[in-house]
Design an enzyme around this catalytic site. Structure first.
Site: not given
Length: 302
Positions: A121, A144-145, A180, A199, A202, A277, A279
């Site tokens: 992610g 990453e989705i 993943a 990291c 969700d 990151t 976030e």
């Protein structure tokens, strides 16, 4: 000029003003045109090895994040029409690391370099970019989705590779659009990985959604399979409940042991994870908390 003419003139002026002001439609078209241009560039350059002494090439600009916006989270149980190999030996890593893995190399051969560090992610790639220079001799992969976010990271890596071609930087990082939670063993062999990063995943606040969290008892066993003994799982979140959840599930696993805070304070990856990151930067700006837990993969159950 009569009152009617004055009114008509004012209306025409208002219409012209509205036409010249960018609205939702024009912004949407501009975003679509930008994405199409970037996609064409991406297809042409994703497997290019940039030469350090080629001054004839124009510098590729870093992508603009505003054109890649997508909702923050994606349902991992949905059918995302993803491509994945039937097994690790069938993965063509050359297309992701063209400068470091020859096209004729097979991942099953001892000569081919293998991915050792994975950012699950990876978001917009802040951690990937920092890890690239921290571990220049390691292959690092972001997974990453979300399709637009993965495109942004791919475009970012292409630009960085070309801009830093003289130093040969950023050839060791790549991004892959993947789920993943479902397909990690399709990409990696047993004991292949040395570090895994989770990291700001969700949090899936609703109880009925907890099964979609990236750390569960089942997934912990999968991570233990992929990590070599001595490998590290890194977790960071700004949600205390999620932090406690991940700690509880990893501590309960026989092949993981939590590392002490003293170790965290000295580890360079923890420092990078805290501040690099996207976030993490957002949490910093909002003066929020960051909850960290790191676990070592044991050789034998304790």
């Amino acid at each position: 000029m009569t009152d009617d003419q004055t009114s008509l003139s004012a209306q025409l002026g208002t219409i012209e003003s509205r036409a010249s002001t960018p609205g939702p439609t024009s912004n949407k078209r501009k975003r679509a045109d930008y994405r199409q241009s970037q996609q064409q560039k991406r297809q042409e350059l994703k497997t290019v090895v940039f030469e350090g002494n080629d001054d004839s090439q124009d510098k590729i600009k870093l992508p603009k994040k505003k054109y890649y916006r997508q909702r923050a989270h994606s349902n991992p149980f949905s059918d995302h029409l993803l491509e994945y190999p039937i097994g690790p030996n069938h993965m063509d890593w050359h297309k992701l690391y063209p400068a470091l893995i020859p096209s004729e190399a097979e991942t099953s051969t001892d000569e081919a370099k293998q991915v050792e560090i994975v950012d699950i992610g990876c978001g917009f790639g802040g951690l990937l970019v920092s890890l690239a220079t921290e571990f220049p001799d390691k292959l690092i992969l972001g997974m990453e989705i979300r399709v637009q976010v993965s495109h942004y990271v791919e475009d970012r890596i292409i630009a960085l590779r070309q801009q830093h071609a003289p130093e040969g930087k950023y050839n060791n990082i790549a991004v892959l659009r993947a789920n993943a939670m479902k397909f990690l063993p399709n990409f990696f062999k047993k004991g292949q990985l040395s570090k895994m990063f989770f990291c700001f995943p969700d949090p899936h606040f609703k109880i009925r959604k907890h099964k979609a969290r990236i750390v569960t008892s089942t997934l912990a066993s999968e991570y233990a399979y992929l990590l070599r003994p001595g490998g590290i799982i890194y977790t960071i979140t700004d949600v205390l409940d999620l932090h406690q959840w991940m700690v509880r599930h990893l501590e309960a696993h026989a092949l993981f042991r939590r590392l002490p805070k003293e170790w965290e304070d000295e580890d360079p990856c923890v420092k990078i994870m805290r501040k690099d990151t996207e976030e993490g930067k957002k949490v910093e700006r909002n003066k929020g908390d960051k909850w960290i837990a790191c676990f070592v993969r044991l050789d034998h159950p304790e």
